[in-house]
Design a protein around this motif. Structure first.
Motif, short mmCIF file in Angstrom:
data_model
loop_
_atom_site.label_atom_id
_atom_site.label_comp_id
_atom_site.label_asym_id
_atom_site.label_seq_id
_atom_site.Cartn_x
_atom_site.Cartn_y
_atom_site.Cartn_z
N LYS A 73 12.78 12.87 -16.78
CA LYS A 73 13.01 11.45 -16.52
C LYS A 73 11.77 10.62 -16.86
CE LYS A 73 16.59 11.52 -12.92
NZ LYS A 73 16.89 11.16 -11.52
N SER A 74 10.61 11.13 -16.47
CA SER A 74 9.37 10.39 -16.73
C SER A 74 9.11 10.27 -18.23
CB SER A 74 8.19 11.07 -16.03
OG SER A 74 7.92 12.34 -16.61
N ILE A 78 8.93 6.73 -20.32
CA ILE A 78 7.75 6.36 -21.09
C ILE A 78 8.15 5.88 -22.48
CG2 ILE A 78 5.72 7.28 -22.27
CD1 ILE A 78 5.15 8.96 -19.78
N TYR A 79 8.98 6.65 -23.16
CA TYR A 79 9.34 6.30 -24.53
C TYR A 79 10.31 5.11 -24.59
CZ TYR A 79 6.90 10.37 -26.28
OH TYR A 79 5.93 11.28 -26.60
N LEU A 80 11.21 4.99 -23.61
CA LEU A 80 12.16 3.89 -23.61
C LEU A 80 11.48 2.56 -23.28
CD1 LEU A 80 15.04 2.78 -23.76
CD2 LEU A 80 15.29 3.36 -21.33
N SER A 85 7.92 -2.97 -24.16
CA SER A 85 6.60 -3.57 -23.95
C SER A 85 6.02 -4.19 -25.20
CB SER A 85 5.64 -2.51 -23.40
OG SER A 85 5.37 -1.53 -24.37
N ILE A 86 6.66 -3.98 -26.35
CA ILE A 86 6.15 -4.53 -27.61
C ILE A 86 6.06 -6.05 -27.56
CG2 ILE A 86 8.44 -4.61 -28.66
CD1 ILE A 86 5.12 -3.90 -30.47
N TYR A 108 2.68 5.18 -31.50
CA TYR A 108 3.55 4.58 -32.52
C TYR A 108 3.79 3.10 -32.26
CZ TYR A 108 7.45 4.59 -29.21
OH TYR A 108 8.25 4.35 -28.13
N LEU A 109 3.79 2.70 -30.95
CA LEU A 109 4.18 1.33 -30.65
C LEU A 109 3.13 0.31 -31.06
CD1 LEU A 109 6.45 0.04 -28.01
CD2 LEU A 109 4.26 -1.12 -28.21
#
Length: 381
Positions: A73-74, A78-80, A85-86, A108-109
């Protein structure tokens, strides 16, 4: 008067691990030695503990703090949520115009901003051992190839990246600033718990880290169980950290009926536990390069380590600055502990001294000087 350089640090994480400490020390090094303005992008609350620290500017992304700390879940969160947040990161970039964004995790973000702001300077600092499957190769070639710099902590990882992505810019080995005088000061504090203090009345082996598959603490438990019971009264083992493997490790300790292994949980100050121990064990499946291992070397502990990639394989030389055992061979580790208990390792002082020579490369001052050259060069482009 010349304007101060502005540096963003990006490192979204739900739990407090070694990378967060490395980011904090990196940021403080640039503030202390170069007087840069440092901004910490606080995505999930990873930098909440620094909100009142005048050395840093904290830029919050999400206000929610009740996130799951471990498990699948964590990782999903984090990735979702970093995708969302971009928009806030874009806002902060336009407002403050940093000279450099240093991305330590989920790199990557920030790299997506390069598609819209080619003038942005960004460095991806690779904090772990990247495992390149097909999907990861695609992601890295699309996003990470946009970075102006890639920092690695070992030459092995540097080579691995160049073999897997089409990267034409600068990839540099930059050591994290693990070592500081504050570390030694923290190590001199007192252990408040009376029961914990009693542990150190015997020869004590210490291991520190998240209770995860990577850290491989199960191997330590098996090694202790392999040692004849008549020797168990001579030594104790402490494991400092929390994580998803806690129940698995505790269950194995109970199965073997071991009363000389202590799971102490997460500690805000693990250094005093390392300092009060006699030896440090790193049983990891991989490290990059192994922050706790370097901290233990700085605190004059003899390092016992698996011969795993990448850091231990690159930094540690058996019987020169450490004692190494074959990874996934708990009997090999138990034999080393036996030799120590029977005073059959005679060159311990020299091993520790040689490790100290390696550790001096990981200071905040050296880190700041390396970054200064890179940032000054970026500003001239």
């Amino acid at each position: 008067m010349q304007n101060k350089k502005k540096i963003f640090f990006w490192s979204p994480l739900l739990s407090h691990v070694g990378t967060i400490n490395a980011v904090e020390k990196s940021a403080y090094a640039l503030k202390k030695y170069l007087n840069y303005d440092v901004y910490l992008i606080n995505v999930f609350g990873e930098f909440d503990h620094l909100q009142r620290n005048n050395n840093f500017n904290i830029l919050n992304i999400f206000s929610l703090r009740n996130w799951p700390k471990t498990g699948l879940k964590s990782k999903f969160i984090i990735y979702l949520f970093t995708i969302f947040s971009i928009f806030k990161l874009n806002y902060y970039y336009k407002k403050y115009k940093p000279d450099l964004i240093i991305s330590n995790l989920v790199g990557y973000l920030p790299n997506t901003l390069k598609f819209f702001y080619p003038e942005l300077n960004i460095a991806n600092s690779i904090q772990g051992l990247p495992k390149f499957n097909l999907i990861r190769k695609i992601i890295w070639n699309i996003f990470y190839s946009k970075a102006d710099y890639i920092f690695t902590m070992t030459e092995i990882t540097k080579k691995n990246i160049l073999e897997n992505i089409n990267y034409k810019k600068k990839i540099l080995k930059i050591d994290n600033p693990i070592i500081s005088r504050r570390l030694r000061k923290l190590s001199m504090e007192n252990i408040d718990d009376n029961e914990e203090r009693k542990i150190f009345n015997k020869t004590t082996f210490c291991s520190v880290g998240r209770l995860t598959k990577q850290k491989n603490f199960i191997e330590i438990v098996k090694a202790v169980n392999d040692i004849p019971r008549e020797f168990h009264s001579k030594f104790n083992v402490i494991i400092v950290g929390s994580g998803e493997d806690y129940k698995k490790i505790k269950k194995l300790i109970e199965k073997y009926k071991l009363i000389n292994i202590f799971l102490l949980g997460f500690k805000k100050n693990p250094y005093l536990y390392i300092k009060n121990s006699d030896y440090f064990i790193s049983s990891s499946l991989w490290e990059e390069p192994g922050h706790a291992l370097l901290e233990a070397g700085y605190l004059n502990k003899l390092i016992i380590s698996s011969n795993c990639p990448n850091g231990p394989r690159e930094l540690l030389i058996n019987n020169l600055n450490s004692i190494k055992y074959d990874l996934n061979n708990y009997k090999d580790l138990s034999q080393i502990i036996n030799k120590i208990l029977n005073n059959k390792i005679k060159n311990q002082f020299q091993l520790k001294l040689n490790m100290k020579k390696i550790v001096k490369n990981y200071t905040m001052f050296r880190f700041s000087k390396k970054l200064q050259g890179i940032i000054d060069q970026s500003s001239q482009i």
